[in-house]
Design a protein around this motif. Structure first.
Motif, mmCIF file in Angstrom:
data_model
loop_
_atom_site.group_PDB
_atom_site.id
_atom_site.type_symbol
_atom_site.label_atom_id
_atom_site.label_comp_id
_atom_site.label_asym_id
_atom_site.label_seq_id
_atom_site.Cartn_x
_atom_site.Cartn_y
_atom_site.Cartn_z
ATOM 1 N N GLY A 1 0.771 -1.236 0.000
ATOM 2 C CA GLY A 1 0.000 0.000 0.000
ATOM 3 C C GLY A 1 0.802 1.285 0.000
ATOM 4 N N TRP A 2 2.125 1.185 -0.045
ATOM 5 C CA TRP A 2 2.927 2.401 -0.034
ATOM 6 C C TRP A 2 3.129 2.870 -1.474
ATOM 7 C CZ3 TRP A 2 7.466 4.762 -1.549
ATOM 8 C CH2 TRP A 2 7.836 5.891 -0.811
ATOM 9 N N ASN A 3 3.050 4.194 -1.701
ATOM 10 C CA ASN A 3 3.162 4.756 -3.044
ATOM 11 C C ASN A 3 4.228 5.835 -3.048
ATOM 12 O OD1 ASN A 3 2.760 6.383 -5.431
ATOM 13 N ND2 ASN A 3 0.724 5.487 -5.634
ATOM 14 N N PRO A 4 5.267 5.702 -3.889
ATOM 15 C CA PRO A 4 6.342 6.704 -3.888
ATOM 16 C C PRO A 4 5.887 8.099 -4.291
ATOM 17 C CG PRO A 4 6.600 5.167 -5.712
ATOM 18 C CD PRO A 4 5.528 4.611 -4.842
ATOM 19 N N LYS A 5 4.751 8.210 -4.977
ATOM 20 C CA LYS A 5 4.265 9.521 -5.407
ATOM 21 C C LYS A 5 3.473 10.239 -4.319
ATOM 22 C CE LYS A 5 3.984 8.546 -10.388
ATOM 23 N NZ LYS A 5 3.093 8.512 -11.571
#
Length: 305
Positions: free
Chosen positions: A16-20
């Motif tokens: 669930g982690w998003n770099p954006k």
């Protein structure tokens, strides 16, 4: 034969982690750290670079190794090629800062460590501590003299920053957290990531008068006399072109750090700072000071081997 150094020693894995849209601090403090051999296909799209926090691939994706027995590694995804990351390069360059404020902030945030020297003197052994057990000294880091650090490229300017007199044991403690920090070691002009300052003894083939930080895999160790003040020879795995490679320490000091016949040292990784010199028909690092060598906790072996 020594393995090729992995520029990306581990990846962050988090669902669930998003770099954006997500916070890098959240990723670095809550994600799992995985090495290439721990990768599973279900993690695809959920593993991230510990330096630039963009998505990584495991290469090869499915197999445990290449057809030539080369081990898998992590690689940046091409869609993030415009995001700068020094872990992309196989020829790392020294770190420079755009301003005094940037460098000072890096020191305060413990992203940059300037080491002016390693602790030389053996601390006194506490009366209630068995001599066969190594306990870290209460004061591991001492304040060092101001050290010169370079500013951004092409300016030719330097600045003074606070430095530490520390120990290799301090580096070994929480080694995974230190591995990607920038360190400026004695006699080095530019800070570099710790992973790029570590030299595999299995790749060493000749003497080197410039002190460096080495790691080696212990094969055997022996007190060459009958008292704790005698020399202890600790042989480590070495290059096929070298007869043998030995780390020569005082037995008493090595014993306090867990290197002696009564413990199974074989296979343990030792980190040592020093010069490589000729020793008989082989090579050695001789008489490292108290703060210049230590055993790496075994839980971190996979980050180097």
């Amino acid at each position: 034969m020594a393995k090729a150094k992995r520029r990306i020693p581990f990846a962050y894995y988090k669902e669930g982690w998003n770099p954006k849209t997500s916070s890098p601090i959240e990723l670095s403090t809550t994600a799992d750290r995985i090495i290439p051999s721990e990768y599973e296909s279900s993690m695809d799209g959920r593993i991230f670079c510990p330096a630039c926090f963009t998505n990584l691939n495991r290469v090869p994706k499915e197999k445990d190794c290449f057809s030539n027995q080369r081990e898998p590694f992590f690689s940046h995804q091409k869609r993030w090629k415009n995001v700068k990351c020094d872990l992309r390069s196989n020829k790392p360059k020294g770190k420079r800062y755009d301003s005094w404020e940037d460098a000072r902030k890096a020191v305060e945030n413990k992203e940059l460590v300037i080491i002016s020297g390693f602790i030389q003197d053996e601390p006194e052994l506490q009366e209630d501590v068995p001599p066969s057990v190594y306990h870290e000294t209460p004061v591991e880091d001492l304040e060092g003299p101001p050290a010169a650090a370079p500013l951004a490229r092409h300016t030719g300017k330097e600045l003074e920053l606070p430095s530490k007199i520390t120990s290799v044991m301090g580096i070994c403690r929480k080694f995974d957290e230190h591995l990607l920090k920038y360190y400026q070691l004695p006699e080095r002009r530019y800070p570099m990531r710790l992973i790029d300052l570590l030299h595999d003894i299995r790749e060493v083939t000749e003497v080197d008068d410039t002190p460096k930080l080495y790691f080696g895999i212990i094969g055997s160790s022996k007190n060459m006399g009958s008292t704790p003040s005698n020399i202890r020879m600790t042989w480590v795995e070495c290059n096929n072109g070298v007869k043998d490679f030995c780390i020569k320490t005082i037995d008493r000091i090595a014993t306090r750090k867990g290197i002696h016949e009564k413990t199974e040292s074989k296979g343990r990784i030792i980190l040592v700072y020093g010069k490589v010199v000729k020793s008989g028909i082989g090579l050695s690092i001789e008489r490292p000071a108290w703060g210049e060598f230590a055993l790496l906790p075994e839980k971190y072996n996979d980050l180097l081997l």
